[in-house]
Design an enzyme around this catalytic site. Structure first.
Site, PDB file in Angstrom:
ATOM      1  N   LYS A 187       0.830  -1.197   0.000  1.00  0.00           N
ATOM      2  CA  LYS A 187       0.000   0.000   0.000  1.00  0.00           C
ATOM      3  C   LYS A 187       0.871   1.257   0.000  1.00  0.00           C
ATOM      4  O   LYS A 187       2.049   1.208   0.380  1.00  0.00           O
ATOM      5  CB  LYS A 187      -0.946  -0.018   1.208  1.00  0.00           C
ATOM      6  CG  LYS A 187      -1.873  -1.244   1.249  1.00  0.00           C
ATOM      7  CD  LYS A 187      -2.709  -1.390  -0.001  1.00  0.00           C
ATOM      8  CE  LYS A 187      -3.914  -2.300   0.080  1.00  0.00           C
ATOM      9  NZ  LYS A 187      -3.757  -3.683   0.456  1.00  0.00           N
TER      10      LYS A 187
HETATM   11  C1  LIG Z   1      -4.985  -4.700   0.960  1.00  0.00           C
HETATM   12  C2  LIG Z   1      -6.448  -4.695   1.080  1.00  0.00           C
HETATM   13  C3  LIG Z   1      -7.095  -5.162   2.232  1.00  0.00           C
HETATM   14  C4  LIG Z   1      -6.382  -5.926   3.313  1.00  0.00           C
HETATM   15  O1  LIG Z   1      -5.474  -5.210   4.028  1.00  0.00           O
HETATM   16  P1  LIG Z   1      -4.321  -5.980   4.843  1.00  0.00           P
HETATM   17  O2  LIG Z   1      -3.643  -4.877   5.584  1.00  0.00           O
HETATM   18  O3  LIG Z   1      -3.438  -6.638   3.823  1.00  0.00           O
HETATM   19  O4  LIG Z   1      -4.973  -6.969   5.750  1.00  0.00           O
HETATM   20  C5  LIG Z   1      -8.470  -4.984   2.324  1.00  0.00           C
HETATM   21  N1  LIG Z   1      -9.177  -4.416   1.348  1.00  0.00           N
HETATM   22  C6  LIG Z   1      -8.607  -3.984   0.213  1.00  0.00           C
HETATM   23  C7  LIG Z   1      -9.455  -3.327  -0.826  1.00  0.00           C
HETATM   24  C8  LIG Z   1      -7.226  -4.131   0.033  1.00  0.00           C
HETATM   25  O5  LIG Z   1      -6.666  -3.747  -1.110  1.00  0.00           O
END
Ligand SMILES: *Cc1c(COP(=O)(O)O)cnc(C)c1O
Length: 378
Positions: A187
């Site tokens: 992210k």
């Molecule tokens: C990455 C992601 C998640 C999950 O987040 P994590 O921190 O990896 O558990 C949830 N929703 C979306 C849309 C994502 O892209």
């Protein structure tokens, strides 16, 4: 055409200044306070509140945990209206709370849940709307809130892609009852693994504080059935370090976005989805949509073609969550009820996008796209 000797992946994590972070990690280790709401945890929570311009924020060990415990804190039951065009974590957080997803089709333009189709999904079992700011482009938060107010529903946003995004000048975390952010390494902003919830009501702060730590309200008092979802001190140090380099990353991504736009926006059959500037989007991804009739070849042909050039784009999100085997019997999961989602899931492609991606490489990626199109159409 020159091919990449080394593969190009869709993303590369933002990393902090190594020597600064190493010093901070040494301090944490010497202090012997490694987790359970230590100094770094508290400092990161404060800095993120300022950055995101929100009043209330809680940290978690990942975004999925944040969303799961957020849904629990909202005390939802029955059915939650959500989108099939998202990452599996969104709907799996509902599963862990014994909530039934009701899949609602998406908007053609934004790929977010279509507010005009939400009302017809509401039953006497509906307690909330779980919407996703897909690729960092904000949902129509005003319309969603109007519906929620009319039917007395909670609104929770999966803002995993929306870190730092705004809707009409207002920080994205200030809409709905809660918003989740993911700080996974892929992210825009990361703590390696990590996540946060921001929320409108201070009431949730205490509740989430218990849920994240085995339901404990004090060392010997267990009030609710909780979980272990705590962010540790090393994660928090990485986050504090990454906050120092975030603006530079955003500036780089703006340059890269513009280079892509200059190279490919005029090609018939390619639509750029993440085309918003500045704070209107989060710069999480650079996403295009392939219209096979106009472009000449399908999204999948382009996707596999790029692989042969050692360029690894991703089909985010593919497949639709409504296709997971355990949702097969749901009426809302039927293909006929989700026409736009089914169209888009076969058209969308996420191209490599991160601050260190050099202009020459963007040029090669774009030339590869044109060459694959040309070779296949002939
Ligand atoms: C990455 C992601 C998640 C999950 O987040 P994590 O921190 O990896 O558990 C949830 N929703 C979306 C849309 C994502 O892209």
């Amino acid at each position: 055409m020159e091919m990449f000797k080394h593969p190009i992946y869709v993303t590369q994590p933002l990393t902090p200044n190594i020597s600064e972070v190493t010093k901070e990690i040494e301090k944490v280790i010497e202090s012997k306070w490694l987790t359970n709401f230590g100094n770094k945890h508290e400092l990161l929570a404060e800095e993120l509140k300022n950055y995101l311009e929100v009043d209330h924020l809680s940290l978690f060990n990942n975004g999925t945990m944040a969303l799961t415990l957020g849904l629990k804190a909202l005390e939802l039951t029955g059915e939650v209206i959500t989108t099939p065009f998202t990452f599996p974590a969104t709907v799996q957080a509902l599963d862990w709370n014994n909530l039934t997803p009701v899949f609602c089709d998406i908007e053609e333009h934004s790929l977010n849940i279509d507010p005009d189709k939400i009302e017809e999904k509401i039953t006497d079992k509906t307690t909330a709307i779980l919407a996703v700011h897909v690729f960092g482009n904000p949902c129509n938060v005003q319309k969603i809130q109007q519906i929620a107010d009319k039917y007395d529903l909670k609104v929770i946003y999966d803002g995993a892609h929306a870190f730092g995004a705004q809707y009409k000048g207002e920080p994205i975390g200030n809409f709905g009852d809660m918003t989740m952010f993911s700080f996974h390494a892929t992210k825009l902003f990361n703590t390696i693994e990590g996540g946060a919830l921001v929320y409108s009501d201070e009431l949730y702060s205490e509740k989430l504080g218990m849920l994240v730590n085995f339901g404990l309200s004090s060392p010997e008092k267990v009030e609710v059935s909780g979980f272990n979802g705590k962010m540790n001190e090393i994660q928090a140090v990485i986050g504090l370090g990454n906050l120092r380099v975030l603006e530079e990353e955003r500036t780089n991504r703006e340059r890269i976005r513009q280079s892509y736009v200059d190279e490919i926006s005029k090609i018939p059959g390619i639509r750029i989805i993440t085309n918003r500037k500045n704070r209107e989007s989060s710069y999480q991804y650079f996403v295009i949509e392939i219209n096979e009739d106009e472009f000449g070849i399908s999204r999948d042909e382009l996707y596999y073609g790029l692989k042969s050039y050692n360029i690894f784009a991703r089909r985010y999100f593919y497949p639709l969550c409504s296709e997971f085997p355990w949702y097969r019997n749901l009426d809302s999961a039927k293909r006929g009820n989700l026409p736009i989602a089914w169209e888009k899931v076969n058209q969308v492609l996420t191209l490599p996008f991160y601050g260190d991606l050099e202009n020459e490489k963007i040029k090669i990626i774009c030339d590869a796209i044109k060459e694959i199109q040309f070779k296949n159409v002939l």
